[in-house]
Design an enzyme around this catalytic site. Structure first.
Site: not given
Ligand code: SIN
Length: 507
Positions: A116, A235, A282, A343, A367, A378
């Protein structure tokens, strides 16, 4: 009034993993989990990607995962916490697997490790594209065998109660029992907030409607430190088709599998912003997409999966492909419209390495907490990992310290035992939509008029307080009230950040 040794608020991975570990270690303690909806309605069960853990010590290393996390966090992570979480990860993963969670293996019988954005190696353990659902269901199954855990669904905690002993301690919570429409009180020696995030304060979010910042708002009302709420992670690849709140997520793992992000001319453009292209972190990918949308005056870009092996793609991503197919989109031949969407809340209630807040017997994990792991942004698939590591830390700490916290001897009777069921649902919905709209404008537009934004949110707050004063203490009103509190924290912390930096949008 009921009483319990430990009250857990929330039934996602943080709450369930904490409950199971603690119940195994201390069968003598009574544990209550309260959740405002049905148990599996959590953000955890929506997680597609998986959990980042170094399992291949030949090609990968803890040091590399640490370095990737620090880099993604933009210089704002707590290095001790990053080290602790990443080095503890394999042990916690083993425990998660022992509780019945299964992760995919390849034909050789090794972990099928996904890649990712921001990761220098394939290290994401996953269960197809429904890792969160697999975790949620396996933990809920394990719960059934634990006689000292009581799961109370449709119980919304409204506020925490504190009392002054040698120091301030948390002594219980007021909650709304939706099954009989009553407000009640629970006496507890220790409380653990596992209430998740607050994506619903924005209109464009991947978070389900339960993500209303309840824990952060309750902690704020107790005067606890809330930090880094300006760092809301967007996101990059929410599906721009079908439902718009919440947006359906197209996992980062799809880019890790080789999908490209292209503009309306079907050209890749992300290399302009980072040499890693689609596999940058991201913040960078979302920012790049946002710039491209502005420049080309479009409201979305596309994910291009047409060059990928169709059979392998459908096998890896059955949930995503089924959802796309339902909307008439076929990844093997169609471009998939995407847009960045709110997100993840990188900040939250400030806690130490044990998940403890400044109030010694009040903890926050998952969270809703701010541990120092994520910094400004993150790293993908570090959130489920953070939840299980801090659940462990908190569990060990609570098992050792709970003897210091006896039950309160005071009896609290809610002033309004019965909530009025007649509500102004339409009005609540309208106010919620207005708040979401204001927050989206505010967060995605650095030039928005801050005084105007603050005044609008204040007006929504006054209308909500008026409903509460009429005793309409029903779930949507309480959620709206928590969303407003959380939104005001985000506005305040963003405003300070914007004064200090010129480069803020999407962190
Ligand atoms: C995703 O699958 O892209 C989401 C995983 C995460 O939020 O880390």
């Amino acid at each position: 009034m009921i009483k319990t040794d430990i009250l857990i608020i929330g039934s996602g991975i943080a709450g369930l993993f904490f409950a199971l570990k603690t119940a195994q270690k201390r069968p003598d303690l009574s544990i209550v989990i309260m959740t405002k909806g049905s148990a599996e309605r959590t953000n955890t069960q929506m997680a597609q990607g998986g959990i980042a853990v170094v399992t291949d010590l030949v090609n990968d290393s803890f040091e590399k995962h640490i370095e990737d996390t620090l880099q993604s966090g933009g210089g704002h992570c707590d290095e001790n916490i990053v080290n602790m979480v990443i080095r503890q990860a394999p042990q916690r993963l083993k425990e998660l697997i022992a509780l019945g969670t299964s992760f995919d293996k390849n034909q050789e019988g090794n972990w099928d490790l996904g890649l990712e954005g921001g990761h220098s190696h394939n290290r994401i353990l996953h269960h197809k594209d429904s890792s969160g659902l697999e975790i949620e269901q396996s933990l809920l199954r394990s719960l059934e065998n634990m006689p000292n855990i009581h799961l109370l669904e449709h119980h919304l905690v409204i506020d925490l109660n504190t009392e002054k002993r040698d120091e301030t301690v948390c002594s219980g919570a007021f909650y709304y029992d939706q099954s009989n429409n009553q407000i009640k009180y629970i006496n507890s020696r220790t409380i653990v907030l596992c209430t998740g995030g607050s994506g619903q304060i924005f209109e464009n979010t991947t978070n389900p409607e339960i993500a209303t910042g309840d824990g952060v708002a309750m902690a704020e009302r107790l005067g606890l430190e809330i930090e880094d709420m300006q760092y809301i992670q967007f996101h990059p690849t929410a599906l721009y088709a079908g439902e718009k709140n919440p947006f359906f997520l197209i996992s980062e793992a799809v880019r890790g599998f080789g999908a490209h992000v292209v503009n309306k001319d079907e050209k890749r453009f992300l290399f302009k912003y980072d040499s890693r292209g689609e596999l940058a972190t991201r913040d960078i990918v979302s920012q790049g997409i946002s710039m491209e949308m502005q420049q080309s005056q479009t409201d979305h870009v596309y994910l291009d999966c047409r060059h990928l092996d169709k059979t392998a793609f459908y096998k890896h991503f059955p949930v995503i492909t089924a959802h796309c197919n339902k909307l008439g989109l076929y990844p093997e031949k169609d471009l998939i419209p995407i847009v960045p969407a709110a997100h993840y809340q990188c900040g939250g209630i400030k806690v130490d390495e044990n998940g403890a807040t400044k109030i010694k017997n009040l903890y926050a994990i998952g969270e809703c907490s701010r541990t120092g792991l994520h910094g400004k942004n993150r790293l993908a698939s570090n959130s489920l990992l953070e939840a299980i590591v801090f659940a462990h830390q908190a569990s060990e700490n609570i098992c050792n310290t709970i003897k210091e916290f006896p039950f309160s001897i005071k009896v609290f009777v809610p002033q309004l035992p019965f909530a009025k069921i007649k509500t102004e649902c339409e009005k609540t919905n309208a106010l919620k939509k207005e708040l979401q709209n204001i927050m989206t404008t505010f967060y995605t537009n650095e030039d928005s008029d801050i005084n105007n934004i603050k005044a609008k949110v204040e007006r929504i707050k006054n209308a909500t307080v008026a409903m509460i004063n009429r005793s309409e203490i029903i779930l949507p009103v309480i959620e709206l009230s928590n969303m407003i509190t959380t939104a005001q924290i985000v506005i305040k912390q963003c405003t300070i950040e914007r004064k200090n930096t010129t480069d803020f949008l999407f962190n």
